[in-house]
Design a protein around this motif. Structure first.
Motif, PDB file in Angstrom:
ATOM      1  N   GLY A   1       7.233   5.887 -12.152  1.00  0.00           N
ATOM      2  CA  GLY A   1       6.462   7.109 -11.988  1.00  0.00           C
ATOM      3  C   GLY A   1       7.427   8.261 -11.819  1.00  0.00           C
ATOM      4  O   GLY A   1       8.577   8.182 -12.219  1.00  0.00           O
ATOM      5  N   ASP A   2       6.933   9.332 -11.210  1.00  0.00           N
ATOM      6  CA  ASP A   2       7.796  10.523 -11.184  1.00  0.00           C
ATOM      7  C   ASP A   2       8.466  10.703  -9.823  1.00  0.00           C
ATOM      8  O   ASP A   2       8.717  11.798  -9.380  1.00  0.00           O
ATOM      9  CB  ASP A   2       6.974  11.769 -11.558  1.00  0.00           C
ATOM     10  N   GLN A   3       8.731   9.614  -9.149  1.00  0.00           N
ATOM     11  CA  GLN A   3       9.333   9.755  -7.818  1.00  0.00           C
ATOM     12  C   GLN A   3      10.785  10.224  -7.910  1.00  0.00           C
ATOM     13  O   GLN A   3      11.111  11.294  -7.435  1.00  0.00           O
ATOM     14  CB  GLN A   3       9.282   8.430  -7.074  1.00  0.00           C
ATOM     15  N   GLY A   4      11.646   9.400  -8.492  1.00  0.00           N
ATOM     16  CA  GLY A   4      13.062   9.764  -8.669  1.00  0.00           C
ATOM     17  C   GLY A   4      13.755  10.234  -7.408  1.00  0.00           C
ATOM     18  O   GLY A   4      14.524  11.193  -7.440  1.00  0.00           O
ATOM     19  N   ARG A   5      13.527   9.549  -6.286  1.00  0.00           N
ATOM     20  CA  ARG A   5      14.065  10.060  -5.023  1.00  0.00           C
ATOM     21  C   ARG A   5      15.449   9.518  -4.699  1.00  0.00           C
ATOM     22  O   ARG A   5      16.132  10.056  -3.842  1.00  0.00           O
ATOM     23  CB  ARG A   5      13.120   9.662  -3.885  1.00  0.00           C
ATOM     24  N   LEU A   6      15.825   8.436  -5.358  1.00  0.00           N
ATOM     25  CA  LEU A   6      17.049   7.760  -4.913  1.00  0.00           C
ATOM     26  C   LEU A   6      18.339   8.583  -5.044  1.00  0.00           C
ATOM     27  O   LEU A   6      19.108   8.649  -4.092  1.00  0.00           O
ATOM     28  CB  LEU A   6      17.196   6.409  -5.609  1.00  0.00           C
ATOM     29  N   PRO A   7      18.582   9.203  -6.224  1.00  0.00           N
ATOM     30  CA  PRO A   7      19.838   9.945  -6.329  1.00  0.00           C
ATOM     31  C   PRO A   7      19.967  10.985  -5.205  1.00  0.00           C
ATOM     32  O   PRO A   7      21.046  11.125  -4.622  1.00  0.00           O
ATOM     33  CB  PRO A   7      19.738  10.595  -7.716  1.00  0.00           C
ATOM     34  N   ALA A   8      18.884  11.684  -4.874  1.00  0.00           N
ATOM     35  CA  ALA A   8      18.945  12.698  -3.812  1.00  0.00           C
ATOM     36  C   ALA A   8      19.346  12.073  -2.480  1.00  0.00           C
ATOM     37  O   ALA A   8      20.119  12.657  -1.715  1.00  0.00           O
ATOM     38  CB  ALA A   8      17.593  13.400  -3.685  1.00  0.00           C
ATOM     39  N   LEU A   9      18.837  10.880  -2.234  1.00  0.00           N
ATOM     40  CA  LEU A   9      19.163  10.174  -0.996  1.00  0.00           C
ATOM     41  C   LEU A   9      20.677   9.933  -0.890  1.00  0.00           C
ATOM     42  O   LEU A   9      21.255   9.925   0.189  1.00  0.00           O
ATOM     43  CB  LEU A   9      18.409   8.842  -0.995  1.00  0.00           C
ATOM     44  N   PHE A  10      21.304   9.762  -2.061  1.00  0.00           N
ATOM     45  CA  PHE A  10      22.746   9.527  -2.096  1.00  0.00           C
ATOM     46  C   PHE A  10      23.512  10.831  -2.341  1.00  0.00           C
ATOM     47  O   PHE A  10      24.678  10.808  -2.718  1.00  0.00           O
ATOM     48  CB  PHE A  10      23.091   8.473  -3.160  1.00  0.00           C
TER      49      PHE A  10
ATOM     50  N   LYS B   1       0.834  -1.216   0.000  1.00  0.00           N
ATOM     51  CA  LYS B   1       0.000   0.000   0.000  1.00  0.00           C
ATOM     52  C   LYS B   1       0.869   1.267   0.000  1.00  0.00           C
ATOM     53  O   LYS B   1       2.074   1.192   0.253  1.00  0.00           O
ATOM     54  CB  LYS B   1      -0.879   0.007   1.250  1.00  0.00           C
ATOM     55  N   GLY B   2       0.229   2.412  -0.239  1.00  0.00           N
ATOM     56  CA  GLY B   2       0.957   3.684  -0.249  1.00  0.00           C
ATOM     57  C   GLY B   2       1.573   4.003   1.109  1.00  0.00           C
ATOM     58  O   GLY B   2       0.947   3.760   2.141  1.00  0.00           O
ATOM     59  N   GLY B   3       2.805   4.487   1.084  1.00  0.00           N
ATOM     60  CA  GLY B   3       3.435   4.996   2.298  1.00  0.00           C
ATOM     61  C   GLY B   3       3.891   3.971   3.325  1.00  0.00           C
ATOM     62  O   GLY B   3       4.223   4.326   4.444  1.00  0.00           O
ATOM     63  N   VAL B   4       3.933   2.691   2.948  1.00  0.00           N
ATOM     64  CA  VAL B   4       4.301   1.663   3.936  1.00  0.00           C
ATOM     65  C   VAL B   4       5.816   1.430   4.036  1.00  0.00           C
ATOM     66  O   VAL B   4       6.268   0.718   4.932  1.00  0.00           O
ATOM     67  CB  VAL B   4       3.607   0.309   3.646  1.00  0.00           C
ATOM     68  N   GLY B   5       6.571   2.031   3.098  1.00  0.00           N
ATOM     69  CA  GLY B   5       8.034   1.858   3.152  1.00  0.00           C
ATOM     70  C   GLY B   5       8.612   1.114   1.958  1.00  0.00           C
ATOM     71  O   GLY B   5       9.714   0.570   2.036  1.00  0.00           O
ATOM     72  N   LYS B   6       7.907   1.135   0.818  1.00  0.00           N
ATOM     73  CA  LYS B   6       8.381   0.406  -0.369  1.00  0.00           C
ATOM     74  C   LYS B   6       9.734   0.948  -0.846  1.00  0.00           C
ATOM     75  O   LYS B   6      10.662   0.181  -1.102  1.00  0.00           O
ATOM     76  CB  LYS B   6       7.352   0.517  -1.515  1.00  0.00           C
ATOM     77  N   THR B   7       9.814   2.286  -0.971  1.00  0.00           N
ATOM     78  CA  THR B   7      11.054   2.882  -1.474  1.00  0.00           C
ATOM     79  C   THR B   7      12.205   2.607  -0.503  1.00  0.00           C
ATOM     80  O   THR B   7      13.312   2.232  -0.916  1.00  0.00           O
ATOM     81  CB  THR B   7      10.867   4.403  -1.679  1.00  0.00           C
ATOM     82  N   THR B   8      11.926   2.761   0.779  1.00  0.00           N
ATOM     83  CA  THR B   8      12.951   2.522   1.800  1.00  0.00           C
ATOM     84  C   THR B   8      13.477   1.089   1.695  1.00  0.00           C
ATOM     85  O   THR B   8      14.688   0.859   1.686  1.00  0.00           O
ATOM     86  CB  THR B   8      12.344   2.737   3.205  1.00  0.00           C
ATOM     87  N   LEU B   9      12.570   0.138   1.586  1.00  0.00           N
ATOM     88  CA  LEU B   9      13.000  -1.263   1.605  1.00  0.00           C
ATOM     89  C   LEU B   9      13.598  -1.699   0.270  1.00  0.00           C
ATOM     90  O   LEU B   9      14.531  -2.503   0.250  1.00  0.00           O
ATOM     91  CB  LEU B   9      11.841  -2.153   2.048  1.00  0.00           C
ATOM     92  N   ALA B  10      13.086  -1.155  -0.836  1.00  0.00           N
ATOM     93  CA  ALA B  10      13.694  -1.478  -2.133  1.00  0.00           C
ATOM     94  C   ALA B  10      15.140  -0.975  -2.141  1.00  0.00           C
ATOM     95  O   ALA B  10      16.051  -1.656  -2.630  1.00  0.00           O
ATOM     96  CB  ALA B  10      12.894  -0.848  -3.274  1.00  0.00           C
TER      97      ALA B  10
ATOM     98  N   VAL C   1      18.517   3.968   5.975  1.00  0.00           N
ATOM     99  CA  VAL C   1      18.353   2.859   5.028  1.00  0.00           C
ATOM    100  C   VAL C   1      19.485   1.838   5.203  1.00  0.00           C
ATOM    101  O   VAL C   1      19.261   0.628   5.125  1.00  0.00           O
ATOM    102  CB  VAL C   1      18.290   3.368   3.568  1.00  0.00           C
ATOM    103  N   GLN C   2      20.681   2.338   5.490  1.00  0.00           N
ATOM    104  CA  GLN C   2      21.804   1.416   5.731  1.00  0.00           C
ATOM    105  C   GLN C   2      21.552   0.569   6.976  1.00  0.00           C
ATOM    106  O   GLN C   2      21.886  -0.614   7.013  1.00  0.00           O
ATOM    107  CB  GLN C   2      23.117   2.208   5.889  1.00  0.00           C
ATOM    108  N   ARG C   3      20.936   1.177   7.977  1.00  0.00           N
ATOM    109  CA  ARG C   3      20.640   0.402   9.196  1.00  0.00           C
ATOM    110  C   ARG C   3      19.616  -0.691   8.904  1.00  0.00           C
ATOM    111  O   ARG C   3      19.703  -1.805   9.415  1.00  0.00           O
ATOM    112  CB  ARG C   3      20.124   1.326  10.297  1.00  0.00           C
ATOM    113  N   ILE C   4      18.648  -0.356   8.064  1.00  0.00           N
ATOM    114  CA  ILE C   4      17.649  -1.373   7.702  1.00  0.00           C
ATOM    115  C   ILE C   4      18.312  -2.495   6.888  1.00  0.00           C
ATOM    116  O   ILE C   4      18.055  -3.677   7.108  1.00  0.00           O
ATOM    117  CB  ILE C   4      16.461  -0.732   6.959  1.00  0.00           C
ATOM    118  N   ALA C   5      19.196  -2.094   5.971  1.00  0.00           N
ATOM    119  CA  ALA C   5      19.910  -3.102   5.175  1.00  0.00           C
ATOM    120  C   ALA C   5      20.714  -4.016   6.094  1.00  0.00           C
ATOM    121  O   ALA C   5      20.737  -5.242   5.910  1.00  0.00           O
ATOM    122  CB  ALA C   5      20.823  -2.426   4.154  1.00  0.00           C
ATOM    123  N   ALA C   6      21.345  -3.432   7.113  1.00  0.00           N
ATOM    124  CA  ALA C   6      22.143  -4.234   8.056  1.00  0.00           C
ATOM    125  C   ALA C   6      21.233  -5.215   8.808  1.00  0.00           C
ATOM    126  O   ALA C   6      21.629  -6.354   9.074  1.00  0.00           O
ATOM    127  CB  ALA C   6      22.862  -3.317   9.035  1.00  0.00           C
ATOM    128  N   HIS C   7      20.029  -4.760   9.110  1.00  0.00           N
ATOM    129  CA  HIS C   7      19.089  -5.645   9.799  1.00  0.00           C
ATOM    130  C   HIS C   7      18.689  -6.820   8.890  1.00  0.00           C
ATOM    131  O   HIS C   7      18.590  -7.959   9.325  1.00  0.00           O
ATOM    132  CB  HIS C   7      17.858  -4.837  10.219  1.00  0.00           C
TER     133      HIS C   7
END
Ligand SMILES: Nc1ncnc2c1ncn2[C@@H]1O[C@H](COP(=O)(O)OP(=O)(O)OP(=O)(O)O)[C@@H](O)[C@H]1O
Ligand SMILES: [Mg+2]
Length: 306
Positions: free
Chosen positions: A44-53, A15-24, A295-301
């Protein structure tokens, strides 16, 4: 479970806002760390990843290097369909397509076309050799998919649109996308859900859609935002008796509320497991905006579990 990151494609939805981008993104980091050349696809028009990095926003459709062995790309389905029509038509100029309403007409008349063209682009990313420039290709493509309904539309597009065009290039492309999506050795489906009382219903809905559309089931449910159980029952008992001061009482009430919430979440996790879903809990990170450290902490988990 260890085989999940060894597939060609992982599709993350919910569903929307559950953490898809974070977990992907966390899955992408983990795969890259394991030595896999990995690309995370935002739709879609999200394109948030480069900014995160800490990188400037690229144009849609451009592969961006985020870190060692990790890339991202943003696919805009409208843009993808426009490009595809141009490639196909040759004679039809882009301007005419864009301005005359032809494009809108086509998009409306051919349900599933945008979705199929997007899926073909995703399929191309899974191929070692591709039509365009880059050699090498990727070992793993992680799709940060849209929310459930739209995601099922994407996954079913080879059937929806392929049914309209049984011959020619579209038929061949539909077939290749479908083969990828139907093969449990090549693709995997992950649902992200929050541990609310809707989690089971949402997950079953997604599971049904996958079964009907592709004959597949969910590989894993990522139950996001789990609170820690900090206190034992005995500790809570002792706290409840600390009613000497107002602060003591408030602290005991707060501890009890946090404990109840964590227990409620744990019950949702158990309900999902009783339905035979493979469930991985992901902790709630306090104060975490979607920054790279979080996100790195989640990846470590996830590292210990995937
Ligand atoms: N485990 C977590 N702990 C704390 N905050 C989290 C966690 N996972 C996600 N969030 C936060 O929840 C919000 C929504 O997460 P995210 O953007 O990943 O969801 P989404 O499913 O991709 O949303 P959308 O449907 O809008 O694309 C973000 O602010 C993110 O930082
Ligand atoms: Mg998102």
């Amino acid at each position: 479970m260890s085989s999940l990151l060894e597939r060609e494609l992982l599709f993350v939805t919910g569903k929307g806002g559950v953490g898809k981008t974070t977990l992907a993104t966390a899955l992408g980091l983990l795969a890259a760390e394991r030595g896999l050349r990995t690309i995370v696809v935002e739709l879609g028009d999200q394109g948030r990843l480069p900014a995160l990095f800490g990188l400037p926003a690229p144009q849609a459709g451009v592969e961006t290097l985020l870190g060692e062995r990790l890339w991202s790309i943003s696919i805009d389905p409208d843009q993808a369909l426009l490009e595809w029509l141009q490639q196909l038509g040759g004679r039809v100029s882009g301007r005419m397509l864009a301005s005359s309403g032809t494009f809108q007409y086509f998009a409306a008349a051919a349900p599933g076309a945008k979705e199929l063209v997007s899926m073909v682009k995703i399929w191309e990313l899974t191929q070692g050799e591709r039509w365009q420039r880059r050699a090498g290709g990727y070992d793993l493509v992680v799709v940060d998919a849209p929310s459930t309904g739209h995601a099922l539309g994407l996954l079913q597009s080879p059937q929806t649109f392929g049914a309209i065009a049984r011959v020619g290039p579209i038929a061949g492309q539909s077939q290749r996308v479908r083969e990828l999506l139907q093969d449990p050795g090549r693709s995997g489906f992950l649902a992200v859900a929050l541990a609310t009382d809707m989690a089971v219903t949402e997950t079953l809905e997604l599971q049904d859609g996958l079964r009907r559309g592709l004959g597949r089931t969910l590989d894993t449910v990522l139950l996001n935002g789990l609170l820690p159980s900090r206190f034992t029952a005995a500790e809570l008992e002792r706290m409840a008796r600390l009613d000497g001061s107002e602060i003591g009482r408030s602290a005991a009430t707060a501890a009890r509320a946090a404990h109840d919430r964590a227990r409620f979440q744990h019950n949702q996790l158990a309900r999902l497991r009783r339905r035979r879903f493979e469930v991985l809990g992901v902790p709630f990170l306090f104060g975490a905006e979607l920054d790279l450290t979080a996100v790195q902490r989640i990846a470590a988990h996830l590292r210990r579990r995937l």
